[in-house]
Design an enzyme around this catalytic site. Structure first.
Site, PDB file in Angstrom:
ATOM      1  N   GLU A   1     -13.700 -13.940 -24.216  1.00 13.41           N
ATOM      2  CA  GLU A   1     -13.634 -15.367 -23.852  1.00 13.41           C
ATOM      3  C   GLU A   1     -14.566 -16.211 -24.719  1.00 13.41           C
ATOM      4  OE1 GLU A   1     -14.297 -14.129 -19.614  1.00 13.41           O
ATOM      5  OE2 GLU A   1     -12.925 -15.784 -19.257  1.00 13.41           O
TER       6      GLU A   1
ATOM      7  N   ALA B   1     -19.473 -10.078 -19.528  1.00 11.11           N
ATOM      8  CA  ALA B   1     -20.593 -10.486 -18.667  1.00 11.11           C
ATOM      9  C   ALA B   1     -21.428  -9.247 -18.371  1.00 11.11           C
ATOM     10  CB  ALA B   1     -20.051 -11.063 -17.365  1.00 11.11           C
TER      11      ALA B   1
ATOM     12  N   GLU C   1     -11.126  -7.477 -16.799  1.00 10.12           N
ATOM     13  CA  GLU C   1     -11.766  -7.891 -15.538  1.00 10.12           C
ATOM     14  C   GLU C   1     -11.038  -7.409 -14.293  1.00 10.12           C
ATOM     15  OE1 GLU C   1     -11.366  -9.853 -18.174  1.00 10.12           O
ATOM     16  OE2 GLU C   1     -13.105 -11.155 -18.469  1.00 10.12           O
TER      17      GLU C   1
ATOM     18  N   GLY D   1     -15.851 -11.358 -20.877  1.00 14.52           N
ATOM     19  CA  GLY D   1     -16.529 -12.584 -21.298  1.00 14.52           C
ATOM     20  C   GLY D   1     -16.790 -12.634 -22.801  1.00 14.52           C
TER      21      GLY D   1
HETATM   22  C1  HXC Z   1     -23.724  -4.434 -18.696  1.00 18.06           C
HETATM   23  C2  HXC Z   1     -22.981  -2.925 -20.236  1.00 18.06           C
HETATM   24  C3  HXC Z   1     -21.775  -3.643 -20.397  1.00 18.06           C
HETATM   25  C4  HXC Z   1     -21.600  -4.824 -19.636  1.00 18.06           C
HETATM   26  C5  HXC Z   1     -21.719  -1.923 -21.688  1.00 18.06           C
HETATM   27  N1  HXC Z   1     -22.895  -1.881 -21.052  1.00 18.06           N
HETATM   28  N2  HXC Z   1     -21.009  -2.987 -21.309  1.00 18.06           N
HETATM   29  N3  HXC Z   1     -23.936  -3.322 -19.393  1.00 18.06           N
HETATM   30  N4  HXC Z   1     -22.606  -5.186 -18.788  1.00 18.06           N
HETATM   31  N5  HXC Z   1     -20.521  -5.599 -19.732  1.00 18.06           N
HETATM   32  C6  HXC Z   1     -23.950  -0.876 -21.207  1.00 18.06           C
HETATM   33  C7  HXC Z   1     -23.566   0.461 -20.586  1.00 18.06           C
HETATM   34  O1  HXC Z   1     -23.813   0.448 -19.210  1.00 18.06           O
HETATM   35  C8  HXC Z   1     -24.459   1.406 -21.334  1.00 18.06           C
HETATM   36  O2  HXC Z   1     -25.765   1.322 -20.802  1.00 18.06           O
HETATM   37  C9  HXC Z   1     -24.521   0.798 -22.732  1.00 18.06           C
HETATM   38  O3  HXC Z   1     -24.128  -0.563 -22.578  1.00 18.06           O
HETATM   39  C10 HXC Z   1     -23.563   1.466 -23.702  1.00 18.06           C
HETATM   40  O4  HXC Z   1     -22.265   1.439 -23.127  1.00 18.06           O
HETATM   41  P1  HXC Z   1     -21.364   2.748 -22.909  1.00 18.06           P
HETATM   42  O5  HXC Z   1     -20.416   2.465 -21.806  1.00 18.06           O
HETATM   43  O6  HXC Z   1     -22.212   3.959 -22.778  1.00 18.06           O
HETATM   44  O7  HXC Z   1     -20.585   2.823 -24.319  1.00 18.06           O
HETATM   45  P2  HXC Z   1     -19.151   3.428 -24.578  1.00 18.06           P
HETATM   46  O8  HXC Z   1     -18.947   4.701 -23.838  1.00 18.06           O
HETATM   47  O9  HXC Z   1     -18.991   3.437 -26.073  1.00 18.06           O
HETATM   48  O10 HXC Z   1     -18.118   2.372 -23.955  1.00 18.06           O
HETATM   49  C11 HXC Z   1     -18.072   1.038 -24.481  1.00 18.06           C
HETATM   50  C12 HXC Z   1     -17.249   0.116 -23.546  1.00 18.06           C
HETATM   51  C13 HXC Z   1     -17.838   0.216 -22.111  1.00 18.06           C
HETATM   52  C14 HXC Z   1     -15.783   0.556 -23.548  1.00 18.06           C
HETATM   53  C15 HXC Z   1     -17.355  -1.284 -24.115  1.00 18.06           C
HETATM   54  O11 HXC Z   1     -19.255   0.021 -22.178  1.00 18.06           O
HETATM   55  C16 HXC Z   1     -17.264  -0.797 -21.170  1.00 18.06           C
HETATM   56  O12 HXC Z   1     -16.135  -0.624 -20.687  1.00 18.06           O
HETATM   57  N6  HXC Z   1     -18.034  -1.828 -20.852  1.00 18.06           N
HETATM   58  C17 HXC Z   1     -17.635  -2.842 -19.876  1.00 18.06           C
HETATM   59  C18 HXC Z   1     -16.582  -3.759 -20.421  1.00 18.06           C
HETATM   60  C19 HXC Z   1     -16.101  -4.744 -19.381  1.00 18.06           C
HETATM   61  O13 HXC Z   1     -15.569  -4.332 -18.336  1.00 18.06           O
HETATM   62  N7  HXC Z   1     -16.309  -6.021 -19.627  1.00 18.06           N
HETATM   63  C20 HXC Z   1     -15.940  -7.091 -18.684  1.00 18.06           C
HETATM   64  C21 HXC Z   1     -17.113  -7.464 -17.840  1.00 18.06           C
HETATM   65  S1  HXC Z   1     -16.665  -8.625 -16.631  1.00 18.06           S
HETATM   66  P3  HXC Z   1     -26.611   2.640 -20.407  1.00 18.06           P
HETATM   67  O14 HXC Z   1     -27.817   2.094 -19.729  1.00 18.06           O
HETATM   68  O15 HXC Z   1     -25.706   3.468 -19.545  1.00 18.06           O
HETATM   69  O16 HXC Z   1     -26.892   3.273 -21.744  1.00 18.06           O
HETATM   70  C22 HXC Z   1     -16.641 -10.099 -17.406  1.00 18.06           C
HETATM   71  C23 HXC Z   1     -16.298 -11.278 -16.512  1.00 18.06           C
HETATM   72  C24 HXC Z   1     -16.691 -12.587 -17.135  1.00 18.06           C
HETATM   73  O17 HXC Z   1     -16.869 -10.222 -18.562  1.00 18.06           O
HETATM   74  C25 HXC Z   1     -16.565 -13.720 -16.143  1.00 18.06           C
HETATM   75  C26 HXC Z   1     -17.691 -13.887 -15.201  1.00 18.06           C
HETATM   76  C27 HXC Z   1     -17.646 -15.183 -14.424  1.00 18.06           C
END
Ligand code: HXC
Length: 265
Positions: free
Chosen positions: A119, A71, A139, A116
């Protein structure tokens, strides 16, 4: 059959030779699933479900780094009890729409499939991963649980304790481990991912269209029933298909040793 495209803000969708390729197109944020992506998925899958030129759908992410990194975390900052629940319910509706669209949806996991994003892959019919893919449900690190079906589809697919291990630790697993767990169906080199998706799609296209839809219907409708009522679903669909023109064609083609020509009737 006509090749065409469906236009939306965050998705690319091209239809060619009965295969639709849907690409989440936000590579700058690793294809994070924003509200707009959901709106577009709803629109595109509504069109694809009723499009007679589409028989198989490939779903992937733009770029070489991510299928979808979850997400859009920026949109989770302000959620409350009420809006969080309704966000989750909307995701459930749209992922269920994808799962039950009546056509096989193959997730081509070209990189990170986290939260997500994982998922979303779980809601697809099959999952083909690039060898560079990384999957996980992180998450809990955000103080949340998966809200788009992960707590339910993941244990159904890989078993309760393997699912809980991913949910509780947030560990990212590589494609080989995902294959071992049954979370993905195949692993191929990244450069071959799309080709493999097309090969699988071609194999499906060689099958009778109503039979493909019948397999999906029987498996999904039967999944959460007791065995006796699920077997009842199977025999009703089997009976329905037994009276189709394509069944007559398939049997005739086998006996006369030629390739069947399907009419979808
Ligand atoms: C918004 C995101 C994002 C996300 C990455 N980005 N994932 N933005 N939402 N889920 C953005 C970063 O902020 C960054 O933007 C750019 O994408 C590149 O990501 P980096 O982190 O710089 O890349 P890297 O160092 O290679 O790391 C990759 C990664 C990391 C390991 C995938 O980005 C990460 O951990 N992302 C989050 C993963 C996560 O926690 N997903 C679950 C979300 S909750 P900038 O602007 O800084 O360049 C969920 C709940 C669903 O999904 C249910 C809801 C009801």
């Amino acid at each position: 059959m006509t090749d065409h495209a469906i236009i939306s803000e965050t998705l690319l969708c091209e239809i060619k030779d009965q295969i639709a390729t849907v690409t989440i197109n936000r590579p700058q944020v690793l294809n994070a699933l924003s509200i707009q992506v959901f709106t577009d998925l709803e629109h595109v899958f509504t069109q694809l479900a009723k499009d007679p030129d589409v028989r198989v759908i490939l779903l992937t992410g733009a770029g070489e780094k991510a299928f979808a990194a979850g997400a859009d975390i920026k949109e989770l900052v302000e959620t409350t009890r009420i809006t969080g629940q309704s966000l989750s319910r909307r995701g459930h509706r749209i992922f269920r729409q994808i799962e039950t669209c009546g056509k096989p949806v193959l997730a081509l996991i070209n990189g990170f499939a986290l939260g997500g994003g994982c998922e979303l892959a779980l809601a697809c019919t099959l999952r083909i991963a690039a060898d560079s893919a990384k999957l996980g449900q992180p998450e809990a690190r955000l103080g949340l649980i998966p809200g788009y079906g992960g707590t339910q589809r993941l244990p159904r697919l890989i078993g309760q304790s393997a699912a809980l291990k991913l949910l509780l630790t947030g560990e990212r697993i590589d494609a080989a481990e995902a294959l071992r767990l049954g979370l993905v169906d195949e692993v191929v080199p990244l450069a071959e991912l799309y080709l493999r998706g097309q090969q699988l799609a071609s194999s499906i296209l060689a099958m009778a269209p109503l039979a493909v839809a019948g397999c999906l219907e029987a498996v999904y409708k039967g999944a959460d029933r007791d065995l006796d009522s699920a077997l009842g679903i199977e025999s009703r669909i089997f009976g329905r298909l037994s009276a189709t023109a394509d069944k007559a064609e398939g049997i005739r083609a086998f006996l006369e040793k030629h390739t069947p020509i399907w009419t979808g009737k």
